[in-house]
Write a protein that holds these residues in place. Structure first.
Motif, PDB file in Angstrom:
ATOM      1  N   THR A  15       0.828  -1.203   0.000  1.00 62.18           N
ATOM      2  CA  THR A  15       0.000   0.000   0.000  1.00 62.18           C
ATOM      3  C   THR A  15       0.867   1.260   0.000  1.00 62.18           C
ATOM      4  O   THR A  15       0.597   2.223  -0.730  1.00 62.18           O
ATOM      5  CB  THR A  15      -0.939   0.000   1.221  1.00 62.18           C
ATOM      6  OG1 THR A  15      -1.772  -1.174   1.171  1.00 62.18           O
ATOM      7  CG2 THR A  15      -1.826   1.236   1.227  1.00 62.18           C
ATOM      8  N   ASP A  67       1.357   4.157  -3.169  1.00 62.75           N
ATOM      9  CA  ASP A  67       1.110   5.593  -3.013  1.00 62.75           C
ATOM     10  C   ASP A  67       2.392   6.413  -2.904  1.00 62.75           C
ATOM     11  O   ASP A  67       2.335   7.635  -2.865  1.00 62.75           O
ATOM     12  CB  ASP A  67       0.260   5.841  -1.752  1.00 62.75           C
ATOM     13  CG  ASP A  67      -1.117   5.185  -1.858  1.00 62.75           C
ATOM     14  OD1 ASP A  67      -1.615   5.061  -2.996  1.00 62.75           O
ATOM     15  OD2 ASP A  67      -1.663   4.791  -0.808  1.00 62.75           O
ATOM     16  N   ARG A 110       4.789   0.585  -9.473  1.00 61.33           N
ATOM     17  CA  ARG A 110       3.452   0.733  -8.901  1.00 61.33           C
ATOM     18  C   ARG A 110       2.498  -0.313  -9.493  1.00 61.33           C
ATOM     19  O   ARG A 110       1.630  -0.838  -8.797  1.00 61.33           O
ATOM     20  CB  ARG A 110       2.906   2.143  -9.158  1.00 61.33           C
ATOM     21  CG  ARG A 110       3.643   3.244  -8.416  1.00 61.33           C
ATOM     22  CD  ARG A 110       2.826   4.531  -8.441  1.00 61.33           C
ATOM     23  NE  ARG A 110       3.572   5.626  -7.855  1.00 61.33           N
ATOM     24  CZ  ARG A 110       4.257   6.528  -8.554  1.00 61.33           C
ATOM     25  NH1 ARG A 110       4.274   6.460  -9.883  1.00 61.33           N
ATOM     26  NH2 ARG A 110       4.908   7.496  -7.948  1.00 61.33           N
ATOM     27  N   ARG A 147      -0.032   7.264 -12.261  1.00 63.19           N
ATOM     28  CA  ARG A 147      -0.715   6.568 -11.168  1.00 63.19           C
ATOM     29  C   ARG A 147      -1.601   5.473 -11.736  1.00 63.19           C
ATOM     30  O   ARG A 147      -2.066   5.559 -12.884  1.00 63.19           O
ATOM     31  CB  ARG A 147      -1.564   7.546 -10.336  1.00 63.19           C
ATOM     32  CG  ARG A 147      -0.740   8.635  -9.642  1.00 63.19           C
ATOM     33  CD  ARG A 147       0.105   8.061  -8.533  1.00 63.19           C
ATOM     34  NE  ARG A 147       1.024   9.043  -7.969  1.00 63.19           N
ATOM     35  CZ  ARG A 147       1.818   8.814  -6.933  1.00 63.19           C
ATOM     36  NH1 ARG A 147       1.798   7.641  -6.341  1.00 63.19           N
ATOM     37  NH2 ARG A 147       2.640   9.760  -6.492  1.00 63.19           N
TER      38      ARG A 147
END
Length: 318
Positions: A188, A192, A200, A261
């Motif tokens: 996690t 982030d 990621r 992202r």
């Protein structure tokens, strides 16, 4: 990827009680690191003597200089339950039925350790249970009192193993759950935190896999990601990886990237969705001991008031 049916089947296999493993050894011995309980039932026989108290000495003088009188033959049935934690052993015994005599066994607690030839266990007054057999199939030996205590025993006991419960697997599951929680927290933070879109994406694959199976996916079965589309600001582009399923077939997983992202994850032909919360780690369920491990004569002594066992629920997930 893993489906609900596979989850249920694998969970059932993982959580199956391991009591039979402890009893599989032909000699009935327990593994050095065995963690669990064994219930025994058998008999004891021998003799005991007690020191005459002052009042009884005046009424019936004791002929022996040490005032050790009132020797009695004792015997009867006995239930013993021992809890093992490696070499450390605790437990209790409970006399049931038969002739026990005023100074025979009734009930008491035991504590001690395993030895190379059996077990050495002690009661609170120092009485020692010296067992030459101390395993899944039997508990046998003699009871010897330490010198100086009022009651002296010269008793042998012989029992057979009636029920074995191996609880070491519960400890191992707890350790696995703790490792999984630490891994999920790390992933996690990786998702982030700082890093490349590729790192990621791999973190997202592993993190979301915990929602599909409580043990997640082995990332060694997931290929390095390849890029589809040109990375641009405020534009979607893609990273793709393949993975090997448990049956050997190949699946595909895609990550939609937006401004470096992870926007969503798509497994095979499923829709692209967010990273889901991890599946609950299944809780162990012990098999029914039938009363053997209870601190009572059950199940040796029948009882009409004993409640019937509750049926297993049909709607339980694990």
């Amino acid at each position: 990827m893993f489906r609900a049916a596979a989850l249920t089947a694998l969970a059932a296999a993982v959580l199956m009680p391991f009591a039979t493993l402890a009893a599989d050894r032909e000699d009935g011995g327990l593994a050095p690191d065995f963690e669990g309980q064994v219930a025994y039932f058998g008999n004891y026989t021998g003799k005991t003597s007690v020191t005459a108290d002052l009042r009884r000495r005046e009424q019936t003088p004791c002929p022996y200089p040490d005032q050790r009188c009132y020797q009695q033959v004792v015997g009867g049935g006995v239930k013993v339950v021992l809890s093992f934690d490696g070499e450390h052993v605790t437990g209790f015994y409970y006399s049931v039925g038969g002739f026990e005599g005023p100074n025979g066994l009734r009930e008491g607690t035991l504590i001690g350790r395993r030895t190379s030839v059996g077990c050495e266990l002690y009661e609170a007054d120092g009485t020692m249970w010296q067992a030459t057999t101390c395993g899944s199939k039997g508990f046998q030996g003699q009871i010897v009192s330490v010198r100086g205590i009022p009651k002296q025993s010269e008793v042998t006991f012989s029992t057979v193993g009636m029920f074995v419960r191996d609880t070491g697997w519960i400890t191992r599951l707890g350790e696995e759950e703790a490792r999984r929680d630490r891994r999920i927290n790390w992933l996690t933070q990786r998702l982030d935190g700082a890093g490349t879109p590729e790192s990621r994406f791999r973190a997202a694959i592993e993190l979301d896999s915990f929602s599909r199976h409580f043990r997640g996916i082995d990332m060694g079965r997931v290929s390095e990601p390849t890029q589809s589309g040109k990375p641009r600001k405020n534009r979607e582009w893609y990273l793709d990886s393949s993975y090997t399923r448990p049956d050997g077939s190949t699946g595909n997983v895609r990550g939609v990237i937006f401004n470096d992202r992870i926007r969503c994850i798509q497994w095979d032909d499923e829709g692209c969705g967010p990273i889901h919360p991890p599946a609950d780690f299944p809780k162990p369920r012990l098999d029914d001991d039938g009363g053997w491990l209870s601190r009572s004569p059950a199940p040796i002594v029948p009882s009409d008031t004993r409640p019937a066992p509750k049926p297993r629920g049909t709607g339980e997930r694990y």
